[in-house]
Structure formats: C-alpha cells, structure tokens
Design an enzyme around this catalytic site. Structure first.
Site, PDB file in Angstrom:
ATOM      1  N   CYS A  22       0.861  -1.185   0.000  1.00 38.98           N
ATOM      2  CA  CYS A  22       0.000   0.000   0.000  1.00 38.98           C
ATOM      3  C   CYS A  22       0.898   1.235   0.000  1.00 38.98           C
ATOM      4  CB  CYS A  22      -0.900  -0.001   1.239  1.00 38.98           C
ATOM      5  SG  CYS A  22       0.015   0.145   2.794  1.00 38.98           S
ATOM      6  N   HIS A  57       5.464  -5.527   8.541  1.00 38.47           N
ATOM      7  CA  HIS A  57       5.295  -6.922   8.938  1.00 38.47           C
ATOM      8  C   HIS A  57       5.517  -7.864   7.754  1.00 38.47           C
ATOM      9  CE1 HIS A  57       2.960  -5.924  12.863  1.00 38.47           C
ATOM     10  NE2 HIS A  57       4.256  -6.021  13.061  1.00 38.47           N
ATOM     11  N   HIS A  94       3.941   1.382  11.520  1.00 40.36           N
ATOM     12  CA  HIS A  94       2.856   1.297  12.507  1.00 40.36           C
ATOM     13  C   HIS A  94       2.945   2.391  13.561  1.00 40.36           C
ATOM     14  CE1 HIS A  94       3.541  -2.926  11.130  1.00 40.36           C
ATOM     15  NE2 HIS A  94       2.252  -2.842  10.939  1.00 40.36           N
ATOM     16  N   GLU A 154       0.484  -0.707  16.521  1.00 43.65           N
ATOM     17  CA  GLU A 154      -0.253   0.493  16.100  1.00 43.65           C
ATOM     18  C   GLU A 154      -1.239   0.928  17.178  1.00 43.65           C
ATOM     19  OE1 GLU A 154      -3.742   1.717  12.972  1.00 43.65           O
ATOM     20  OE2 GLU A 154      -2.265   0.266  12.258  1.00 43.65           O
TER      21      GLU A 154
END
EC number: 1.17.7.4
Length: 279
Positions: free
Chosen positions: A12, A40, A72, A124
């Site tokens: 993303c 991750h 995060h 997060e």
C-alpha cells in the site's frame, strides 16, 4: 486453471513510503536501526538488515545514530526518549496511522472516552493509546467486547487502520446505545477497504483462495478471515514454498490476494507456482 489476481495485492502507499524511506536512509546514515520491524514482512526486514538496518526492540538500547520509526508508529514515551537522546529520526509512520493518533488525542482533550476498535497488543494500537497521555481508552476487538463497555456521557470512536469497515460499523452501532453523544472517525485506511472489498468479490468467484503475506501481519490475517467466510478453501501463506499441491484437487479457478506489506516478488512467485500447476 484460471487465476484471478487482485489488482490491490501488495504494498500500500504507507508501506511503499516506509520501505523507500528505509532504503534511502541506509545509504545516508552510517549507524541506523529501526525500532521494531519497519513493516510486517520478514522477507523485507531481512533485505533491510542486509543493507545495515538492524531491528532494535527497545528504545533504551539505542544510544547513537539514526532511528527509523516503523510504519505502525511508536509510542509517545518512546518518541520522548528518542528526542531526549537527540537521535536522528527517519519518520516512516503511515499518514493514516498518524491521523488515528491525532483523532484519539483530540477526542480525549475534548473530554470524550475513546473506543479504539482494534487488537490491543498490536503496535499500532499501543501507539494510538499512548498519544492520549492517560485519557480513558477502551480497546475493543469485536461486538462481544463492545457489549461489555460501560455507559459514558461522551464516546469517541477511532479504529486501527487495518480493521474491517463491517467490524467498525457494528461496534459503532453498539456504542450508540452506550452514550448520549457519540463521535465516529473512520480511520480505516482507504487501501484497506479497497483490498478487502476486492478480496470478497474474488472469493465469490474462486474455488480456492490464496492470501499471501506475513503471518504477523494484521491486515493479511484479516484478509484471510474475510475470504474464509466466503470461500472455506482459503489458505494464508507467507512464501511460495508453503503452497501444497493437494489443495488444488478439483479446482478450476484460483483467487490470489496479498496483504499491504507483501512485496511484489513474493506475489509473482506465487502466481508463477499456480500457473505451473495448471500446465
């Protein structure tokens, strides 16, 4: 065997930005580390380590050089220590995560009790909580936990950026019965919503779904759960080596999607492996 690959599969915006910043920083600084894994994906983290970026778990163990803040985000307390030690900062926090942090802080400052929709142990979520600086925050993962929330005069709702919209919506509905005043901020990342909606559509067409991404990736795990609800023959794999021939018996259409931290080269390997089986 037909293959449907999700257009949204892979990095993303936030992950792409974080990895680009990290690789650039590796060239710029002689001593550099990241506080926790940048994203991750064990495979990407390994490549960054080869470039000299060590993963450090505790901020107290960093006493010089530059530090990368992972996508995060980190806690407010960790950021305070970094500033106190005058370390150079490469901030790779996803802008969507920062937005969730800012909304949670604002709500607490305005007297709201915050309902944070997410996984309590996720970095997060821990980061978002910390920026409220002691405000009242309830972390709820699902409707069952939301039902146990106490009544409050004012409730403000934010979400971990990788949550499903359906989960946020259901929890928000419950919160409306817990308070006279409820403010809701949809802090779910746009890319997450697009990825999840596309996964649902593909799962409806496919005889089998492959969801590719780190086992420690929250958004990949959620994708697998979404697909599993529609297509029980859903398999979450981290690398191509984990794919088993026996899964594909009687399968005519395979759907493939991937988490936001899954590099393109791993997705390509999976597509190639499935293509080879259909020859």
């Amino acid at each position: 065997m037909k293959i449907i690959l999700a257009d949204s599969a892979g990095f993303c915006f936030g992950v792409k930005r974080a990895t680009n910043l990290a690789f650039d920083a590796a060239e710029q600084f002689e001593h550099i580390c990241s506080l926790g894994p940048i994203i991750h994906s064990p495979q990407v983290v390994k490549k960054l380590e080869e470039k000299g970026i060590k993963v450090i778990r505790k901020v107290e163990d960093i006493d010089h050089g530059a530090v990368i803040i992972r996508s995060h985000g980190i806690t407010a307390e960790e950021l305070d220590i970094i500033h106190d030690r005058e370390l150079k900062i490469v901030d790779a926090t996803c802008p969507f995560v920062k937005k969730a942090q800012d909304y949670a802080t604002m709500l607490c400052n305005e007297g709201y009790s915050v309902v944070l929709v997410g996984e309590k142990d996720h970095p997060e979520v821990q980061g978002i909580i910390s920026y409220t600086r002691g405000g009242e925050v309830f972390v709820v993962a699902d409707c069952k936990e939301a039902q146990r929330l106490p009544n409050r005069p004012k409730l403000g709702i934010v979400a971990q950026t990788t949550q499903s919209f359906k989960n946020l919506q259901q929890i928000a509905d419950i919160c409306l019965g817990k308070s006279k005043e409820v403010r809701i901020f949809n802090t779910i990342c746009d890319a997450t919503s697009v990825r999840q909606n596309e996964a649902r559509k593909i799962a409806c067409e496919a005889d089998l779904m492959l969801v590719v991404g780190g086992f420690n990736s929250a958004n990949t795990t959620r994708l697998a759960q979404i697909c599993q609800e529609i297509q029980p023959r859903t398999f979450h794999v981290e690398t191509v080596e984990q794919i088993q021939d026996g899964w594909f018996e009687g399968v005519e259409c395979v759907g493939i999607t991937a988490g936001a931290s899954t590099p393109r080269w791993i997705i390509d390997q999976v597509v190639e492996r499935v293509s080879d089986m259909s020859k």
